[in-house]
Scaffold this motif. Structure first.
Motif, PDB file in Angstrom:
ATOM      1  N   SER A   3       0.849  -1.192   0.000  1.00  0.00           N
ATOM      2  CA  SER A   3       0.000   0.000   0.000  1.00  0.00           C
ATOM      3  C   SER A   3       0.887   1.245   0.000  1.00  0.00           C
ATOM      4  CB  SER A   3      -0.911   0.024   1.228  1.00  0.00           C
ATOM      5  OG  SER A   3      -0.176   0.384   2.383  1.00  0.00           O
ATOM      6  N   ILE A   4       0.291   2.372  -0.347  1.00  0.00           N
ATOM      7  CA  ILE A   4       1.029   3.632  -0.308  1.00  0.00           C
ATOM      8  C   ILE A   4       1.544   3.906   1.101  1.00  0.00           C
ATOM      9  CG2 ILE A   4      -1.003   5.088   0.024  1.00  0.00           C
ATOM     10  CD1 ILE A   4       0.408   7.135  -1.868  1.00  0.00           C
ATOM     11  N   PHE A   5       0.790   3.501   2.125  1.00  0.00           N
ATOM     12  CA  PHE A   5       1.233   3.720   3.501  1.00  0.00           C
ATOM     13  C   PHE A   5       2.423   2.837   3.839  1.00  0.00           C
ATOM     14  CE2 PHE A   5      -3.292   5.130   4.920  1.00  0.00           C
ATOM     15  CZ  PHE A   5      -3.148   6.326   4.239  1.00  0.00           C
ATOM     16  N   SER A   6       2.440   1.607   3.356  1.00  0.00           N
ATOM     17  CA  SER A   6       3.603   0.737   3.577  1.00  0.00           C
ATOM     18  C   SER A   6       4.828   1.300   2.868  1.00  0.00           C
ATOM     19  CB  SER A   6       3.320  -0.684   3.096  1.00  0.00           C
ATOM     20  OG  SER A   6       2.389  -1.307   3.941  1.00  0.00           O
ATOM     21  N   ILE A  46      -2.174  -4.095   7.381  1.00  0.00           N
ATOM     22  CA  ILE A  46      -3.401  -4.873   7.532  1.00  0.00           C
ATOM     23  C   ILE A  46      -4.507  -3.996   6.979  1.00  0.00           C
ATOM     24  CG2 ILE A  46      -5.014  -5.914   9.182  1.00  0.00           C
ATOM     25  CD1 ILE A  46      -2.555  -6.400  11.008  1.00  0.00           C
ATOM     26  N   ASP A  47      -5.271  -4.518   6.051  1.00  0.00           N
ATOM     27  CA  ASP A  47      -6.250  -3.730   5.314  1.00  0.00           C
ATOM     28  C   ASP A  47      -7.361  -3.171   6.197  1.00  0.00           C
ATOM     29  OD1 ASP A  47      -8.127  -2.689   3.513  1.00  0.00           O
ATOM     30  OD2 ASP A  47      -8.525  -4.593   2.537  1.00  0.00           O
ATOM     31  N   TYR A  48      -7.980  -3.992   6.996  1.00  0.00           N
ATOM     32  CA  TYR A  48      -9.217  -3.624   7.686  1.00  0.00           C
ATOM     33  C   TYR A  48      -8.953  -3.408   9.167  1.00  0.00           C
ATOM     34  CZ  TYR A  48     -14.233  -4.135   8.889  1.00  0.00           C
ATOM     35  OH  TYR A  48     -15.507  -3.946   9.348  1.00  0.00           O
ATOM     36  N   LEU A  49      -9.354  -2.249   9.665  1.00  0.00           N
ATOM     37  CA  LEU A  49      -9.108  -1.880  11.058  1.00  0.00           C
ATOM     38  C   LEU A  49      -9.508  -2.985  12.030  1.00  0.00           C
ATOM     39  CD1 LEU A  49      -8.320   0.557  13.006  1.00  0.00           C
ATOM     40  CD2 LEU A  49     -10.789   0.893  13.166  1.00  0.00           C
ATOM     41  N   PHE A  50     -10.636  -3.605  11.793  1.00  0.00           N
ATOM     42  CA  PHE A  50     -11.142  -4.599  12.737  1.00  0.00           C
ATOM     43  C   PHE A  50     -10.500  -5.973  12.559  1.00  0.00           C
ATOM     44  CE2 PHE A  50     -14.498  -1.322  12.638  1.00  0.00           C
ATOM     45  CZ  PHE A  50     -14.323  -0.885  13.944  1.00  0.00           C
ATOM     46  N   VAL A  84     -12.688   6.926  10.850  1.00  0.00           N
ATOM     47  CA  VAL A  84     -12.148   5.700  10.271  1.00  0.00           C
ATOM     48  C   VAL A  84     -13.079   5.329   9.130  1.00  0.00           C
ATOM     49  CG1 VAL A  84     -11.592   3.273  10.630  1.00  0.00           C
ATOM     50  CG2 VAL A  84     -11.207   4.938  12.475  1.00  0.00           C
ATOM     51  N   ILE A  85     -12.552   5.368   7.927  1.00  0.00           N
ATOM     52  CA  ILE A  85     -13.367   5.028   6.762  1.00  0.00           C
ATOM     53  C   ILE A  85     -12.818   3.748   6.140  1.00  0.00           C
ATOM     54  CG2 ILE A  85     -14.208   5.789   4.520  1.00  0.00           C
ATOM     55  CD1 ILE A  85     -13.886   8.696   5.651  1.00  0.00           C
ATOM     56  N   GLY A  86     -11.557   3.809   5.734  1.00  0.00           N
ATOM     57  CA  GLY A  86     -10.872   2.601   5.313  1.00  0.00           C
ATOM     58  C   GLY A  86     -11.131   2.102   3.918  1.00  0.00           C
ATOM     59  N   LEU A  87     -11.735   2.901   3.070  1.00  0.00           N
ATOM     60  CA  LEU A  87     -11.971   2.450   1.700  1.00  0.00           C
ATOM     61  C   LEU A  87     -10.923   2.956   0.714  1.00  0.00           C
ATOM     62  CD1 LEU A  87     -15.842   2.904   1.526  1.00  0.00           C
ATOM     63  CD2 LEU A  87     -14.564   0.783   1.856  1.00  0.00           C
ATOM     64  N   GLU A  88     -10.304   4.085   1.021  1.00  0.00           N
ATOM     65  CA  GLU A  88      -9.432   4.724   0.038  1.00  0.00           C
ATOM     66  C   GLU A  88      -8.033   4.121  -0.042  1.00  0.00           C
ATOM     67  OE1 GLU A  88      -9.282   7.034   3.884  1.00  0.00           O
ATOM     68  OE2 GLU A  88     -10.828   6.049   2.739  1.00  0.00           O
ATOM     69  N   VAL A  89      -7.530   3.541   1.037  1.00  0.00           N
ATOM     70  CA  VAL A  89      -6.206   2.901   1.050  1.00  0.00           C
ATOM     71  C   VAL A  89      -6.354   1.572   1.789  1.00  0.00           C
ATOM     72  CG1 VAL A  89      -3.805   3.078   1.822  1.00  0.00           C
ATOM     73  CG2 VAL A  89      -5.002   5.128   1.051  1.00  0.00           C
ATOM     74  N   PRO A  90      -5.898   0.470   1.195  1.00  0.00           N
ATOM     75  CA  PRO A  90      -6.040  -0.836   1.843  1.00  0.00           C
ATOM     76  C   PRO A  90      -5.006  -1.057   2.950  1.00  0.00           C
ATOM     77  CG  PRO A  90      -4.925  -1.116  -0.238  1.00  0.00           C
ATOM     78  CD  PRO A  90      -5.295   0.352  -0.137  1.00  0.00           C
ATOM     79  N   HIS A  91      -5.031  -0.174   3.931  1.00  0.00           N
ATOM     80  CA  HIS A  91      -4.107  -0.231   5.069  1.00  0.00           C
ATOM     81  C   HIS A  91      -4.825   0.487   6.205  1.00  0.00           C
ATOM     82  CE1 HIS A  91       0.385  -0.059   6.328  1.00  0.00           C
ATOM     83  NE2 HIS A  91      -0.344   0.235   7.411  1.00  0.00           N
ATOM     84  N   ALA A  92      -5.073  -0.202   7.298  1.00  0.00           N
ATOM     85  CA  ALA A  92      -5.815   0.385   8.417  1.00  0.00           C
ATOM     86  C   ALA A  92      -5.236   1.743   8.793  1.00  0.00           C
ATOM     87  CB  ALA A  92      -5.775  -0.561   9.617  1.00  0.00           C
ATOM     88  N   HIS A  93      -6.127   2.716   9.025  1.00  0.00           N
ATOM     89  CA  HIS A  93      -5.665   4.043   9.412  1.00  0.00           C
ATOM     90  C   HIS A  93      -6.786   4.835  10.064  1.00  0.00           C
ATOM     91  CE1 HIS A  93      -7.211   4.506   5.300  1.00  0.00           C
ATOM     92  NE2 HIS A  93      -7.431   5.781   5.567  1.00  0.00           N
TER      93      HIS A  93
END
Length: 129
Positions: A3-6, A46-50, A84-93
């Protein structure tokens, strides 16, 4: 593919970093919706916060909470909102948003800011940590 965050964590993409630990990173959003819009991420992708394990989940929010006083000292606002939305980048944030009204939480509107302005703002926030 990372991901861009990684890629930011790996140093492949520059970011205006606010704070960092072994497990977490906080940096200014490159396309903010408010001045001081900060992203807080676990370094582990990790893609999904939960899907975060309990320790990483609570650690993420504790780390985010540690950034809030510096944001409040730096950016005039009524409070810091959390989204917390989590749709725009597949990395929990987590988004930390300095807010003065509900209109400030509109993700469809971006504010215009330069890289120089972001760098200056990041330095001011870091100085208030």
């Amino acid at each position: 593919m990372a991901s861009i965050f990684s890629r930011i964590v790996a140093g492949e993409i520059p970011a205006h970093k606010i704070a960092e630990t072994e497990d977490f990173l906080a940096f200014l959003d490159a396309f903010p919706i408010t001045e001081g819009h900060t992203l807080v991420i676990p370094k582990k992708e990790i893609d999904y916060l939960f899907d975060l394990d309990d320790a990483l989940y609570t650690g993420l929010f504790q780390f985010a909470k540690s950034i809030v006083p510096a944001l409040e000292k730096t950016v005039p606002c009524l409070r810091i909102g959390v989204s917390v939305i989590g749709l725009e980048v597949p990395h929990a944030h987590v988004h930390l948003l300095p807010l003065n009204s509900m209109d400030d939480a509109d993700f469809t509107k971006k504010i215009k800011t330069s890289q120089e302005e972001l760098a200056t703002l990041a330095e001011k926030i870091r100085s208030n940590l």
